[in-house]
Design an enzyme around this catalytic site. Structure first.
Site, PDB file in Angstrom:
ATOM      1  N   TYR A  69       0.875  -1.177   0.000  1.00 32.21           N
ATOM      2  CA  TYR A  69       0.000   0.000   0.000  1.00 32.21           C
ATOM      3  C   TYR A  69       0.908   1.221   0.000  1.00 32.21           C
ATOM      4  CZ  TYR A  69      -3.378   3.478   1.552  1.00 32.21           C
ATOM      5  OH  TYR A  69      -4.160   4.618   1.662  1.00 32.21           O
ATOM      6  N   ASP A 113      -2.077  -1.313  -4.047  1.00 34.44           N
ATOM      7  CA  ASP A 113      -2.500   0.046  -4.370  1.00 34.44           C
ATOM      8  C   ASP A 113      -1.236   0.902  -4.451  1.00 34.44           C
ATOM      9  OD1 ASP A 113      -3.467   2.618  -4.522  1.00 34.44           O
ATOM     10  OD2 ASP A 113      -4.803   2.456  -2.791  1.00 34.44           O
TER      11      ASP A 113
END
Length: 258
Positions: free
Chosen positions: A106, A147
């Site tokens: 992330y 992400d």
């Protein structure tokens, strides 16, 4: 083997959405981001009941990452991105699943920009690039999924805003992503959808989902061992339209493996 990445945006709150997607699509490996729960609150039992073993690194309120495997338990190899022992944010976890090394990440958002958060984003990107290079040097099959919080190209956003201050669209962010790819990684979704607008994120504001005003922020990068085995890739966009959905939808890649 179908490997997916999904920014769940609170795994406790959106557990019903996650379980519904797992039942419908039955991915073999899942990388989750923004679980937003301390370790003790991660819903391991509910996921086990759904057929998925898990490893995770939580954090209260923010961040949090996890790797799920259908019918197996991932074997963790790292629970933090190397390069900065003082970095306590839960943004990286790595595990072996059925002969593939899976890195779930992330990447920092970086807003507001300019400022210290953007500096942290770029420094984190540098650390990721360094670690990714070390992984490639081993020659093992690797997927780096998560992400990335970067709009890599003009195709990856519904409307280009050249003068934006958004950290996701800054030249430095785009250049870092290109440096990562230039090591030899294959962007699975882009490889099979060249020239297409494919989105994985739609903001909650201004009816972004209804207008399809999206961005592609969630990527699966394949090492050279796995790239020739890529058979299909896409986004389960329907997940974004469900009640109580995350603002992201799962992206996935299907590999001829083992």
């Amino acid at each position: 083997m179908r490997i997916a990445t999904f920014n769940i945006n609170n795994v406790v709150k959106r557990l019903p959405n996650l379980l519904a997607w797992l039942e419908a699509e039955r991915p073999d490996v899942v990388c989750l981001q923004e679980t937003k729960a301390p370790d003790a609150l991660f819903p391991a039992q509910a996921l086990e009941a759904a057929g998925y073993g898990a490893v995770w690194k939580g954090e209260r309120t923010y961040n949090g990452v996890a790797i799920l495997a259908r019918g197996a338990t991932p074997v963790p190899t790292r629970r933090a991105l190397p390069g900065d022992p003082a970095d306590a944010q839960s943004r990286y976890i790595e595990a072996a699943v059925n002969g593939v090394l899976v890195g779930c990440l992330y990447l920092p958002n970086g807003n507001p920009q300019p400022g210290p958060k953007f500096g942290y984003k770029l420094a984190w990107f540098d650390r990721l690039i360094a670690h990714a290079g070390e992984l490639l040097a081993t020659g093992v099959p690797v997927v780096l999924a998560g992400d990335y919080n970067v709009v890599a190209t003009d195709l990856d956003i519904y409307r280009v805003k050249p003068l934006t201050t958004d950290a996701l669209q800054q030249p430095q962010s785009k250049a870092a992503y290109r440096r990562l790819l230039d090591q030899g990684w294959t962007d699975a979704v882009r490889a099979l959808h060249a020239g297409e607008q494919v989105f994985t994120f739609w903001d909650y504001f201004r009816d972004a989902w209804g207008r399809n005003a999206g961005m592609r922020l969630d990527h699966l990068l394949l090492s050279p061992v796995l790239a020739p085995r890529l058979r299909a890739a896409g986004v389960d966009a329907w997940v974004r339209g469900d009640a109580g959905a995350s603002d992201h939808a799962p992206a996935w890649a299907e590999l001829d493996w083992p």
